[in-house]
Motif scaffolding. Structure first.
Motif, PDB file in Angstrom:
ATOM      1  N   GLY A   1       0.834  -1.198   0.000  1.00  0.00           N
ATOM      2  CA  GLY A   1       0.000   0.000   0.000  1.00  0.00           C
ATOM      3  C   GLY A   1       0.865   1.241   0.000  1.00  0.00           C
ATOM      4  N   ILE A   2       0.461   2.254  -0.784  1.00  0.00           N
ATOM      5  CA  ILE A   2       1.216   3.513  -0.861  1.00  0.00           C
ATOM      6  C   ILE A   2       0.240   4.671  -0.726  1.00  0.00           C
ATOM      7  N   ASP A   3       0.646   5.706   0.010  1.00  0.00           N
ATOM      8  CA  ASP A   3      -0.132   6.949   0.050  1.00  0.00           C
ATOM      9  C   ASP A   3       0.821   8.126   0.196  1.00  0.00           C
ATOM     10  N   TYR A   4       0.306   9.313  -0.149  1.00  0.00           N
ATOM     11  CA  TYR A   4       1.097  10.539  -0.121  1.00  0.00           C
ATOM     12  C   TYR A   4       0.423  11.574   0.766  1.00  0.00           C
ATOM     13  N   GLY A   5       1.222  12.362   1.446  1.00  0.00           N
ATOM     14  CA  GLY A   5       0.691  13.468   2.227  1.00  0.00           C
ATOM     15  C   GLY A   5       1.689  13.913   3.281  1.00  0.00           C
ATOM     16  N   GLU A   6       1.177  14.691   4.224  1.00  0.00           N
ATOM     17  CA  GLU A   6       2.033  15.235   5.278  1.00  0.00           C
ATOM     18  C   GLU A   6       2.146  14.266   6.442  1.00  0.00           C
ATOM     19  N   MET A   7       3.392  14.003   6.804  1.00  0.00           N
ATOM     20  CA  MET A   7       3.689  13.145   7.946  1.00  0.00           C
ATOM     21  C   MET A   7       4.435  13.950   8.991  1.00  0.00           C
TER      22      MET A   7
END
Length: 198
Positions: free
Chosen positions: A147-153
């Motif tokens: 699984g892959i996701d993008y955003g602010e961590m």
């Protein structure tokens, strides 16, 4: 230390966390446990970092069933092969392994080219799973979910400072933000057969 004093000490730690602020600075690189900017000192503002990037999770499908079917030595070889292969794939695609829990690995990518690097890494891991691990372990029905996701961590250091052989085991990084949660959920659903009756 008596249990009463121990409980008072823990309560004091909780009050310390509640009474101090968290300060985050932006970064494009992936922090690690040795990052001197990250802190968990007592009585001062806790320092963390913010990173906009892709998060990739990968884990072994049906690991419970595999463990029930195959002996401990075979499963030890499978987990060793899987972890080593995933770590090497992450490094090859500029990713950084930031968590290994049993049969699940978390990879964080630097901001630059994170989309391309994360997808390329997933393709490589999938190839390794299908065409190397399955070939070398013909009696094991090996599959992984990615699984892959993008955003602010946001990342903070947690734990306590200790000396000696237990030092590294008592501190870690916590990554908060939707990308980690969503990537993990996608991993849970990836490469599974779902049968529904309508």
């Amino acid at each position: 230390m008596e249990i009463k004093n121990f409980i008072l000490e823990v309560d004091s730690d909780v009050l310390d966390v509640l009474s101090t602020d968290f300060q985050y600075s932006n970064t494009n690189s992936v922090p690690n446990r040795s990052d001197s900017f990250l802190s968990f000192e007592r009585g001062v503002t806790k320092k963390g970092k913010t990173l906009k990037t892709c998060v990739l999770y990968v884990d072994v499908r049906n690991s419970i069933a595999l463990t029930q079917k195959h002996d401990a030595e075979t499963m030890g070889k499978i987990y060793t092969t899987f972890a080593k292969s995933v770590i090497k794939a992450a490094k090859h695609h500029y990713g950084h392994v930031r968590n290994i829990i049993g049969d699940r690995v978390m990879i964080i990518f630097p901001s630059a080219n994170c989309f391309t690097n994360a997808v390329d890494c997933a393709v490589t891991i999938n190839h390794i799973s299908k065409f190397i691990i399955n070939t070398r372990f013909p009696d094991v029905d090996f599959k992984c979910g990615i699984g892959i996701d993008y955003g602010e961590m946001k990342v903070i250091k947690v734990g306590i400072q200790r000396r000696g052989t237990e030092a590294a085991e008592n501190k870690s990084l916590v990554w908060t933000g939707n990308p980690a949660n969503i990537a993990s959920r996608l991993t849970d659903n990836a490469n599974k057969i779902v049968k529904e009756t309508f």
